[in-house]
Design an enzyme around this catalytic site. Sequence first.
Site, PDB file in Angstrom:
ATOM      1  N   HIS A 176       0.843  -1.198   0.000  1.00  0.00           N
ATOM      2  CA  HIS A 176       0.000   0.000   0.000  1.00  0.00           C
ATOM      3  C   HIS A 176       0.881   1.253   0.000  1.00  0.00           C
ATOM      4  O   HIS A 176       1.878   1.331   0.716  1.00  0.00           O
ATOM      5  CB  HIS A 176      -0.899  -0.005   1.238  1.00  0.00           C
ATOM      6  N   GLU A 178       0.577   4.132   1.300  1.00  0.00           N
ATOM      7  CA  GLU A 178       0.796   4.792   2.593  1.00  0.00           C
ATOM      8  C   GLU A 178       1.857   4.049   3.404  1.00  0.00           C
ATOM      9  O   GLU A 178       2.735   4.663   4.014  1.00  0.00           O
ATOM     10  CB  GLU A 178      -0.515   4.862   3.388  1.00  0.00           C
TER      11      GLU A 178
HETATM   12  S1  SF4 Z   1      -8.481  10.961   7.631  1.00  0.00           S
HETATM   13 FE1  SF4 Z   1      -6.497  10.872   6.593  1.00  0.00          FE
HETATM   14  S2  SF4 Z   1      -5.473   9.065   7.394  1.00  0.00           S
HETATM   15 FE2  SF4 Z   1      -7.650   8.899   7.895  1.00  0.00          FE
HETATM   16  S3  SF4 Z   1      -8.527   7.676   6.229  1.00  0.00           S
HETATM   17 FE3  SF4 Z   1      -8.768   9.837   5.716  1.00  0.00          FE
HETATM   18  S4  SF4 Z   1      -6.973  10.336   4.462  1.00  0.00           S
HETATM   19 FE4  SF4 Z   1      -6.523   8.429   5.523  1.00  0.00          FE
END
Ligand code: SF4
Length: 401
Positions: A176, A178
């Site tokens: 992924h 991230e």
């Molecule tokens: S708030 Fe930020 S970290 Fe959480 S799901 Fe959404 S984009 Fe991802």
Amino acid sequence: MSSGQPAVIYRKGLDLKEAVAGALSADYDSSLVEAIKGDGYRYAAGRLTVHLAHEFGFCYGVDRAVDYAYQARQRFTDRPVFLTGEIIHNPDVNDKLRAAGIRFLSDPAESTERLGPGDVVILPAFGVSVGVLADFQARGCTLVDTTCGSVLNVWKNVTRYARDGFTALIHGKYKHEETRATASQALTFPGGQYLVVLDRAEADLVCDYIRHGGDRDAFLARFAHAVSPGFDPDRDLVRVGLANQTTMLMSESLEIGVVVGEAMRDRYGEADLAAHYRAFDTICSATQERQDAVVELLDHQAVDLMVVIGGYNSSNTCNLARLCAARVPTYHIADAECLASGQTIRHRPVTLGKSPAAEIETAAWLPAGPVTIGLTAGASTPNAIVGRVVQRLTDLTASAG
Ligand code: SF4
């Protein structure tokens, strides 16, 4: 490669929020969904009743990322605007950005090698790795950084671990974006290391090694793609700091934190625990709220089935589906078109991340007679799609059964 020109980075938008608000609303809002929310998150039509989870759909990070992308397109009409890949894991949103003329560097016809000053690159909500960012900066690109604050918080802790000589043990999917970006933060200090575990079963293997040691080569073969270069379990599991991809199943992340902490306590003793183990809460609040809301829905409403809407590669949507599937029949669909008929539904099977995510068809999914359906959507799913799904369910129950 260096262009000699410093990169400009926009991290707080481009002062065009109001200018793009109308387009965003037209593309992603739904008056039907607003009406359902106003009606206690319940909807009824004929034999159909729908219970909508109280938290669902676009999270604050996704909202902001899509907003910045629209602002970038509006601001730089005379310059090529690129995304590194999907801005978020929703095909509908990505298609709309393509249609607006934003190019995707992940497309085979594109290449980062050709980027230079004058090009605008939007960084996605889940961020990019340290090396990728450095490359864009060296090329002098203008960057619109939409990395979510919750992801940045994880990075901050992972770099702290590396600085203090702790290996980042990351609960996430190593493929992924991230997790790759988070892992790269561990390498920003000399000697920094990381290890990615997908689930409790993999965490248990790590715990075994922490407690008893073991076959080093077998361990490295097992985690071949999930460790930093030069990782040595005998050296790099002595001090461990826990982190996670922000969209994992919260209950599993917490469980992994507990079992790794226990393994460290067994190995080094309570008195020395702090010198060997650190943890902090890195599930973002939006993920947590969506998971809590679906549990609450299932605790309080008797539903015949759950429909979970979101991209098939959306981690948080897959985890919502996992939660639901443990309780009731659950269908993870990408959009309203997946509801092919009252007989046939196309959906992603509910599995853990490693398994193939190919869409399958299931027959006889919609019960005859009165039917109650629970509904939720992942953090990258716009309300417009949720509204179209409710409309499609209405049509199907009106015409069949
Ligand atoms: S708030 Fe930020 S970290 Fe959480 S799901 Fe959404 S984009 Fe991802």
